[in-house]
Design a protein around this motif. Structure first.
Motif, PDB file in Angstrom:
ATOM      1  N   GLU A 109     -16.388   2.286  23.045  1.00  0.00           N
ATOM      2  CA  GLU A 109     -16.768   3.198  21.963  1.00  0.00           C
ATOM      3  C   GLU A 109     -16.480   4.653  22.317  1.00  0.00           C
ATOM      4  O   GLU A 109     -16.133   5.449  21.444  1.00  0.00           O
ATOM      5  N   LYS A 110     -16.610   5.020  23.580  1.00  0.00           N
ATOM      6  CA  LYS A 110     -16.381   6.408  23.988  1.00  0.00           C
ATOM      7  C   LYS A 110     -14.933   6.811  23.723  1.00  0.00           C
ATOM      8  O   LYS A 110     -14.678   7.855  23.106  1.00  0.00           O
ATOM      9  N   GLU A 111     -13.979   6.017  24.190  1.00  0.00           N
ATOM     10  CA  GLU A 111     -12.568   6.350  23.986  1.00  0.00           C
ATOM     11  C   GLU A 111     -12.204   6.279  22.500  1.00  0.00           C
ATOM     12  O   GLU A 111     -11.436   7.112  22.003  1.00  0.00           O
ATOM     13  N   LYS A 112     -12.757   5.328  21.804  1.00  0.00           N
ATOM     14  CA  LYS A 112     -12.501   5.219  20.369  1.00  0.00           C
ATOM     15  C   LYS A 112     -13.011   6.447  19.630  1.00  0.00           C
ATOM     16  O   LYS A 112     -12.308   7.012  18.776  1.00  0.00           O
ATOM     17  N   ASP A 113     -14.218   6.890  19.951  1.00  0.00           N
ATOM     18  CA  ASP A 113     -14.797   8.049  19.274  1.00  0.00           C
ATOM     19  C   ASP A 113     -14.014   9.322  19.593  1.00  0.00           C
ATOM     20  O   ASP A 113     -13.805  10.174  18.713  1.00  0.00           O
ATOM     21  N   GLU A 114     -13.567   9.476  20.848  1.00  0.00           N
ATOM     22  CA  GLU A 114     -12.775  10.651  21.214  1.00  0.00           C
ATOM     23  C   GLU A 114     -11.457  10.672  20.434  1.00  0.00           C
ATOM     24  O   GLU A 114     -11.031  11.725  19.969  1.00  0.00           O
ATOM     25  N   ALA A 115     -10.827   9.518  20.325  1.00  0.00           N
ATOM     26  CA  ALA A 115      -9.574   9.443  19.578  1.00  0.00           C
ATOM     27  C   ALA A 115      -9.801   9.772  18.110  1.00  0.00           C
ATOM     28  O   ALA A 115      -9.035  10.528  17.487  1.00  0.00           O
ATOM     29  N   PHE A 116     -10.857   9.237  17.542  1.00  0.00           N
ATOM     30  CA  PHE A 116     -11.150   9.480  16.135  1.00  0.00           C
ATOM     31  C   PHE A 116     -11.388  10.964  15.873  1.00  0.00           C
ATOM     32  O   PHE A 116     -10.908  11.516  14.871  1.00  0.00           O
ATOM     33  N   GLU A 117     -12.102  11.635  16.762  1.00  0.00           N
ATOM     34  CA  GLU A 117     -12.336  13.073  16.599  1.00  0.00           C
ATOM     35  C   GLU A 117     -11.021  13.844  16.668  1.00  0.00           C
ATOM     36  O   GLU A 117     -10.825  14.816  15.928  1.00  0.00           O
ATOM     37  N   MET A 118     -10.104  13.422  17.541  1.00  0.00           N
ATOM     38  CA  MET A 118      -8.794  14.067  17.615  1.00  0.00           C
ATOM     39  C   MET A 118      -8.014  13.848  16.327  1.00  0.00           C
ATOM     40  O   MET A 118      -7.376  14.763  15.800  1.00  0.00           O
ATOM     41  N   TYR A 119      -8.066  12.637  15.796  1.00  0.00           N
ATOM     42  CA  TYR A 119      -7.343  12.343  14.555  1.00  0.00           C
ATOM     43  C   TYR A 119      -7.824  13.261  13.430  1.00  0.00           C
ATOM     44  O   TYR A 119      -7.021  13.716  12.611  1.00  0.00           O
ATOM     45  N   LYS A 120      -9.108  13.558  13.416  1.00  0.00           N
ATOM     46  CA  LYS A 120      -9.648  14.414  12.354  1.00  0.00           C
ATOM     47  C   LYS A 120      -9.094  15.832  12.418  1.00  0.00           C
ATOM     48  O   LYS A 120      -8.964  16.499  11.391  1.00  0.00           O
ATOM     49  N   THR A 121      -8.751  16.298  13.621  1.00  0.00           N
ATOM     50  CA  THR A 121      -8.229  17.662  13.756  1.00  0.00           C
ATOM     51  C   THR A 121      -6.766  17.770  13.345  1.00  0.00           C
ATOM     52  O   THR A 121      -6.235  18.878  13.254  1.00  0.00           O
ATOM     53  N   ALA A 122      -6.096  16.634  13.127  1.00  0.00           N
ATOM     54  CA  ALA A 122      -4.651  16.626  12.916  1.00  0.00           C
ATOM     55  C   ALA A 122      -4.251  16.442  11.455  1.00  0.00           C
ATOM     56  O   ALA A 122      -3.059  16.345  11.152  1.00  0.00           O
ATOM     57  N   LEU A 123      -5.195  16.416  10.539  1.00  0.00           N
ATOM     58  CA  LEU A 123      -4.900  15.977   9.177  1.00  0.00           C
ATOM     59  C   LEU A 123      -4.235  17.035   8.300  1.00  0.00           C
ATOM     60  O   LEU A 123      -3.575  16.694   7.315  1.00  0.00           O
ATOM     61  N   ALA A 124      -4.369  18.314   8.639  1.00  0.00           N
ATOM     62  CA  ALA A 124      -3.890  19.373   7.742  1.00  0.00           C
ATOM     63  C   ALA A 124      -2.426  19.230   7.329  1.00  0.00           C
ATOM     64  O   ALA A 124      -2.106  19.387   6.140  1.00  0.00           O
ATOM     65  N   PRO A 125      -1.486  18.931   8.242  1.00  0.00           N
ATOM     66  CA  PRO A 125      -0.085  18.820   7.831  1.00  0.00           C
ATOM     67  C   PRO A 125       0.327  17.405   7.428  1.00  0.00           C
ATOM     68  O   PRO A 125       1.522  17.142   7.242  1.00  0.00           O
ATOM     69  N   LEU A 126      -0.636  16.484   7.271  1.00  0.00           N
ATOM     70  CA  LEU A 126      -0.308  15.082   7.002  1.00  0.00           C
ATOM     71  C   LEU A 126      -0.606  14.712   5.555  1.00  0.00           C
ATOM     72  O   LEU A 126      -1.582  15.198   4.966  1.00  0.00           O
ATOM     73  N   ASN A 127       0.194  13.812   5.018  1.00  0.00           N
ATOM     74  CA  ASN A 127       0.020  13.334   3.641  1.00  0.00           C
ATOM     75  C   ASN A 127      -0.343  11.849   3.638  1.00  0.00           C
ATOM     76  O   ASN A 127       0.142  11.076   4.476  1.00  0.00           O
ATOM     77  N   GLY A 128      -1.165  11.466   2.685  1.00  0.00           N
ATOM     78  CA  GLY A 128      -1.402  10.057   2.405  1.00  0.00           C
ATOM     79  C   GLY A 128      -2.093   9.288   3.503  1.00  0.00           C
ATOM     80  O   GLY A 128      -1.852   8.083   3.670  1.00  0.00           O
ATOM     81  N   THR A 129      -2.952   9.948   4.246  1.00  0.00           N
ATOM     82  CA  THR A 129      -3.655   9.241   5.317  1.00  0.00           C
ATOM     83  C   THR A 129      -5.020   9.876   5.540  1.00  0.00           C
ATOM     84  O   THR A 129      -5.402  10.852   4.886  1.00  0.00           O
ATOM     85  N   SER A 130      -5.753   9.326   6.488  1.00  0.00           N
ATOM     86  CA  SER A 130      -7.068   9.838   6.876  1.00  0.00           C
ATOM     87  C   SER A 130      -7.310   9.435   8.323  1.00  0.00           C
ATOM     88  O   SER A 130      -6.612   8.573   8.879  1.00  0.00           O
ATOM     89  N   ALA A 131      -8.296  10.047   8.935  1.00  0.00           N
ATOM     90  CA  ALA A 131      -8.628   9.677  10.311  1.00  0.00           C
ATOM     91  C   ALA A 131      -9.045   8.212  10.377  1.00  0.00           C
ATOM     92  O   ALA A 131      -8.711   7.495  11.329  1.00  0.00           O
ATOM     93  N   GLU A 132      -9.761   7.764   9.349  1.00  0.00           N
ATOM     94  CA  GLU A 132     -10.197   6.363   9.309  1.00  0.00           C
ATOM     95  C   GLU A 132      -9.001   5.414   9.235  1.00  0.00           C
ATOM     96  O   GLU A 132      -8.958   4.387   9.930  1.00  0.00           O
ATOM     97  N   ALA A 133      -8.014   5.770   8.386  1.00  0.00           N
ATOM     98  CA  ALA A 133      -6.837   4.912   8.238  1.00  0.00           C
ATOM     99  C   ALA A 133      -6.016   4.866   9.521  1.00  0.00           C
ATOM    100  O   ALA A 133      -5.514   3.801   9.925  1.00  0.00           O
ATOM    101  N   LEU A 134      -5.880   6.009  10.186  1.00  0.00           N
ATOM    102  CA  LEU A 134      -5.110   6.050  11.426  1.00  0.00           C
ATOM    103  C   LEU A 134      -5.799   5.250  12.534  1.00  0.00           C
ATOM    104  O   LEU A 134      -5.145   4.529  13.298  1.00  0.00           O
TER     105      LEU A 134
END
Length: 283
Positions: free
Chosen positions: A168-193
């Motif tokens: 869960e620790k590595e998963k949560d860290e990755a998910f938090e990183m995904y959330k910071t990357a969404l601004a230049p992305l289309n058609g996705t979300s941190a949850e989907a990634l």
């Protein structure tokens, strides 16, 4: 010709035949109907030139364009593009689409019209990528058209997906990183990634591909202070697995630096250029 000495040395563009000056030109890389906004940094001289596809990371905030210019000074063409669904490229962003886009980039480099336009030496094609680009590089390193590959602090999305079912620790860290990357992305979300990684962990996990990767000429660089592509997680296991099958094809280079190589950009360019020069000059 490829000369690593020009990493930190300017090329005199007024020497030699003025018909073959360095240039930056549009490159029409298309993947699944989307134009990837590609461009080629074309090397000076008639060629043919060794050519690299240089892949940026996720989502591409830290663009290694300085490395592209350094390699062009050494005599290499460098192809750059953005993946589908990011930085204005049409389509939806996903890691699967990124993989497909890398294959489209390789296909583009061997197309006879591209080869002629950019004076490409198809016997010396390379993949180079940072972070996610490093993951994409290693995912495609076994393509028979690629002579060697350079993975700069690769971030293994497959590994994250595989261990994310129980760590869960590595998963949560990755998910938090995904959330910071969404601004230049289309058609996705941190949850989907994250779900895409969980669904494909067993298929994408790089250590599981070690036997095949052991047959390829690889350079993997590592920042020992990297808190994103953490050495113990994203490098050590993969390197150990590769060495079980072959200890001769993997070159490792370590630097006291962070994920962006903020204080080691010249070192990085020199390390990559030295590796490429050796491979290009192999008989």
């Amino acid at each position: 010709m490829f000369d690593k000495a020009y990493v930190t040395k300017d090329v005199d563009i007024f020497e030699g035949d003025s018909k073959f000056l360095p240039d930056l030109l549009y490159a029409g890389v298309v993947s699944h109907g989307s134009n990837l906004n590609g461009f080629m940094l074309k090397a000076q001289g008639e060629g043919p030139h060794p050519t690299a596809l240089l892949l940026h990371g996720f989502p591409g905030y830290d663009d290694p364009i300085d490395l592209a210019h350094a390699l062009r000074r050494c005599g290499m063409n460098v192809l750059r593009f953005h993946y589908r669904g990011c930085w204005g490229v049409k389509g939806d962003y996903s890691f699967t689409h990124c993989m497909e886009d890398v294959k489209a980039g390789i296909d583009y480099l061997v197309d006879e019209n591209t080869v002629k336009e950019f004076n490409i030496d198809t016997d010396n094609l390379f993949l180079i990528g940072h972070s996610m680009g490093g993951f994409m590089t290693l995912t495609h390193a076994c393509d028979e058209r690629i002579k060697a590959s350079v993975a700069i602090s690769p971030y293994d999305f497959g590994l994250i997906g595989k261990i994310g079912h129980y760590d869960e620790k590595e998963k949560d860290e990755a998910f938090e990183m995904y959330k910071t990357a969404l601004a230049p992305l289309n058609g996705t979300s941190a949850e989907a990634l994250m779900q895409e990684c969980l669904d494909n962990g067993d298929k994408w996990n790089l250590p599981d591909k070690a036997e095949a990767l052991a047959n390829e000429k690889l350079l993997i660089t590592v920042g020992t202070r990297d808190t994103v592509s953490k050495k113990y997680l994203h490098h050590d296991k993969l390197a150990s697995e590769i060495k079980k099958y072959n200890k001769n094809n993997l070159t490792e280079a370590f630097a006291d630096t962070d994920h962006s190589y903020a204080n080691k950009r010249v070192w990085l360019a020199q390390t990559v250029a030295e590796f490429l020069e050796k491979i290009i000059n192999e008989k």
